[in-house]
Design a protein around this motif. Structure first.
Motif, PDB file in Angstrom:
ATOM      1  N   UNK A  36       0.824  -1.210   0.000  1.00  0.00           N
ATOM      2  CA  UNK A  36       0.000   0.000   0.000  1.00  0.00           C
ATOM      3  C   UNK A  36       0.858   1.260   0.000  1.00  0.00           C
ATOM      4  N   UNK A  37       1.920   1.261   0.782  1.00  0.00           N
ATOM      5  CA  UNK A  37       2.782   2.441   0.837  1.00  0.00           C
ATOM      6  C   UNK A  37       3.530   2.645  -0.476  1.00  0.00           C
ATOM      7  N   UNK A  38       3.859   1.568  -1.170  1.00  0.00           N
ATOM      8  CA  UNK A  38       4.511   1.693  -2.476  1.00  0.00           C
ATOM      9  C   UNK A  38       3.575   2.383  -3.477  1.00  0.00           C
ATOM     10  N   UNK A  39       2.273   2.264  -3.233  1.00  0.00           N
ATOM     11  CA  UNK A  39       1.263   2.916  -4.088  1.00  0.00           C
ATOM     12  C   UNK A  39       0.855   4.282  -3.537  1.00  0.00           C
ATOM     13  N   UNK A  40       1.466   4.694  -2.435  1.00  0.00           N
ATOM     14  CA  UNK A  40       1.119   5.941  -1.746  1.00  0.00           C
ATOM     15  C   UNK A  40      -0.369   5.973  -1.388  1.00  0.00           C
ATOM     16  N   UNK A  41      -0.869   4.833  -0.897  1.00  0.00           N
ATOM     17  CA  UNK A  41      -2.295   4.681  -0.610  1.00  0.00           C
ATOM     18  C   UNK A  41      -2.657   4.903   0.852  1.00  0.00           C
ATOM     19  N   UNK A  42      -1.675   5.094   1.731  1.00  0.00           N
ATOM     20  CA  UNK A  42      -1.968   5.204   3.165  1.00  0.00           C
ATOM     21  C   UNK A  42      -1.866   6.640   3.656  1.00  0.00           C
ATOM     22  N   UNK A  43      -0.813   7.329   3.331  1.00  0.00           N
ATOM     23  CA  UNK A  43      -0.569   8.672   3.866  1.00  0.00           C
ATOM     24  C   UNK A  43      -1.720   9.609   3.497  1.00  0.00           C
ATOM     25  N   UNK A  44      -2.392  10.149   4.511  1.00  0.00           N
ATOM     26  CA  UNK A  44      -3.493  11.071   4.304  1.00  0.00           C
ATOM     27  C   UNK A  44      -4.823  10.427   3.945  1.00  0.00           C
ATOM     28  N   UNK A  45      -4.887   9.116   3.928  1.00  0.00           N
ATOM     29  CA  UNK A  45      -6.099   8.407   3.503  1.00  0.00           C
ATOM     30  C   UNK A  45      -7.184   8.400   4.577  1.00  0.00           C
ATOM     31  N   UNK A  46      -8.428   8.372   4.110  1.00  0.00           N
ATOM     32  CA  UNK A  46      -9.580   8.078   4.957  1.00  0.00           C
ATOM     33  C   UNK A  46      -9.782   6.571   4.865  1.00  0.00           C
ATOM     34  N   UNK A  47      -9.644   5.880   5.995  1.00  0.00           N
ATOM     35  CA  UNK A  47      -9.604   4.409   6.024  1.00  0.00           C
ATOM     36  C   UNK A  47     -10.862   3.850   6.674  1.00  0.00           C
ATOM     37  N   UNK A  48     -11.380   2.781   6.093  1.00  0.00           N
ATOM     38  CA  UNK A  48     -12.477   2.019   6.671  1.00  0.00           C
ATOM     39  C   UNK A  48     -11.970   0.615   6.929  1.00  0.00           C
ATOM     40  N   UNK A  49     -12.039   0.182   8.189  1.00  0.00           N
ATOM     41  CA  UNK A  49     -11.634  -1.175   8.585  1.00  0.00           C
ATOM     42  C   UNK A  49     -12.911  -1.941   8.916  1.00  0.00           C
ATOM     43  N   UNK A  63      -0.984   4.686  12.290  1.00  0.00           N
ATOM     44  CA  UNK A  63       0.422   4.799  12.658  1.00  0.00           C
ATOM     45  C   UNK A  63       1.286   5.148  11.448  1.00  0.00           C
ATOM     46  N   UNK A  64       0.837   4.729  10.277  1.00  0.00           N
ATOM     47  CA  UNK A  64       1.600   4.973   9.049  1.00  0.00           C
ATOM     48  C   UNK A  64       1.161   6.227   8.298  1.00  0.00           C
ATOM     49  N   UNK A  65       0.306   7.041   8.918  1.00  0.00           N
ATOM     50  CA  UNK A  65      -0.002   8.337   8.332  1.00  0.00           C
ATOM     51  C   UNK A  65      -1.392   8.534   7.762  1.00  0.00           C
ATOM     52  N   UNK A  66      -2.308   7.589   7.936  1.00  0.00           N
ATOM     53  CA  UNK A  66      -3.681   7.807   7.469  1.00  0.00           C
ATOM     54  C   UNK A  66      -4.276   9.002   8.207  1.00  0.00           C
ATOM     55  N   UNK A  67      -5.132   9.740   7.533  1.00  0.00           N
ATOM     56  CA  UNK A  67      -5.744  10.925   8.133  1.00  0.00           C
ATOM     57  C   UNK A  67      -6.841  10.564   9.117  1.00  0.00           C
ATOM     58  N   UNK A  68      -7.572   9.488   8.829  1.00  0.00           N
ATOM     59  CA  UNK A  68      -8.680   9.087   9.692  1.00  0.00           C
ATOM     60  C   UNK A  68      -8.952   7.603   9.502  1.00  0.00           C
ATOM     61  N   UNK A  69      -9.662   7.040  10.474  1.00  0.00           N
ATOM     62  CA  UNK A  69     -10.047   5.629  10.368  1.00  0.00           C
ATOM     63  C   UNK A  69     -11.362   5.400  11.097  1.00  0.00           C
ATOM     64  N   UNK A  70     -12.211   4.588  10.473  1.00  0.00           N
ATOM     65  CA  UNK A  70     -13.429   4.096  11.102  1.00  0.00           C
ATOM     66  C   UNK A  70     -13.272   2.587  11.183  1.00  0.00           C
ATOM     67  N   UNK A  71     -13.409   2.051  12.406  1.00  0.00           N
ATOM     68  CA  UNK A  71     -13.251   0.618  12.641  1.00  0.00           C
ATOM     69  C   UNK A  71     -14.624   0.051  12.975  1.00  0.00           C
ATOM     70  N   UNK A  72     -15.097  -0.871  12.148  1.00  0.00           N
ATOM     71  CA  UNK A  72     -16.449  -1.414  12.275  1.00  0.00           C
ATOM     72  C   UNK A  72     -16.364  -2.864  12.756  1.00  0.00           C
ATOM     73  N   UNK A 114     -23.199   8.554   4.224  1.00  0.00           N
ATOM     74  CA  UNK A 114     -22.027   9.244   4.746  1.00  0.00           C
ATOM     75  C   UNK A 114     -20.748   8.464   4.586  1.00  0.00           C
ATOM     76  N   UNK A 115     -19.656   9.189   4.683  1.00  0.00           N
ATOM     77  CA  UNK A 115     -18.338   8.577   4.627  1.00  0.00           C
ATOM     78  C   UNK A 115     -17.868   8.308   3.221  1.00  0.00           C
ATOM     79  N   UNK A 116     -16.728   8.853   2.874  1.00  0.00           N
ATOM     80  CA  UNK A 116     -16.073   8.565   1.600  1.00  0.00           C
ATOM     81  C   UNK A 116     -14.673   8.083   1.942  1.00  0.00           C
ATOM     82  N   UNK A 117     -14.371   6.850   1.590  1.00  0.00           N
ATOM     83  CA  UNK A 117     -13.124   6.217   2.015  1.00  0.00           C
ATOM     84  C   UNK A 117     -12.196   5.980   0.828  1.00  0.00           C
ATOM     85  N   UNK A 118     -10.919   6.284   1.067  1.00  0.00           N
ATOM     86  CA  UNK A 118      -9.872   6.060   0.063  1.00  0.00           C
ATOM     87  C   UNK A 118      -9.355   4.632   0.120  1.00  0.00           C
TER      88      UNK A 118
END
Length: 186
Positions: A36-49, A63-72, A114-118
């Motif tokens: 994911x980091x090789x694709x620059x997909x984490x830094x600043x991302x809105x994450x849904x787990x 921990x790796x730089x995502x902007x936000x996370x929702x854990x379901x 609601x919620x738009x996740x990268x």
């Protein structure tokens, strides 16, 4: 016990629910996040787990730089453990964290607006029916940004996921008994 593999919280130990979950191994998480980091997909991302279990995937992303996370997570015990892990991460954080725990079923969460996740990290139980996995992917579509990445973990013995219009399989990687399907907009 699993731990945060890298980032500002690297080596932070995480609790796991006593039963009913199958945490992604540290080695698999390390490989996934390297990809994911090789694709620059984490830094600043809105994450849904989705199907968060212990929350390790979502917390690793923070921990790796995502902007936000929702854990379901619907299981009360597992959601309680996630909240404990979030508290640990908050104590270690260099700045306030934008993280939320939603104690509800994945489909119920996805049914709400609601919620738009990268970046979506979906690790459903291996015994969840393929029809349910497919229905979750359909329900996920309105919650995705224009160029999302969706990681879907399944058993290597599971059939290939049935994808809705709008998502395509870019690649599948295997790690022991785990197959990780990387899905992108089609």
């Amino acid at each position: 016990m699993p731990r945060i593999v890298a980032g500002w919280a690297g080596s932070l130990q995480l609790a796991v629910p006593p039963d009913g979950t199958r945490p992604t191994s540290d080695r698999t998480r390390e490989a996934l996040f390297s990809m994911l980091e090789a694709r620059d997909a984490v830094d600043g991302a809105a994450v849904l787990d989705l199907y968060a279990g212990s929350g390790a995937l979502g917390l690793e992303s923070l921990s790796r730089g995502a902007a936000s996370a929702v854990l379901v997570e619907r299981a009360p015990r597992a959601a309680r453990v996630i909240r404990e892990n979030v508290a640990r991460l908050r104590r270690a954080a260099p700045a306030p964290l934008d993280v939320r725990v939603a104690q509800q079923a994945a489909r119920a969460f996805l049914a709400a607006p609601g919620g738009a996740f990268d970046l979506v990290l979906s690790d459903p139980p291996y015994d969840l029916a393929e029809a349910d996995v497919a229905a979750d992917l359909v329900a996920l579509l309105p919650h995705l940004t224009a160029e999302p990445l969706v990681l879907l973990e399944r058993s290597v013995r599971s059939p290939a996921p049935v994808l809705p219009d709008g998502l395509v399989l870019e690649r599948t990687r295997t790690y022991g008994d785990t197959a990780v399907h990387l899905l992108v907009r089609g």
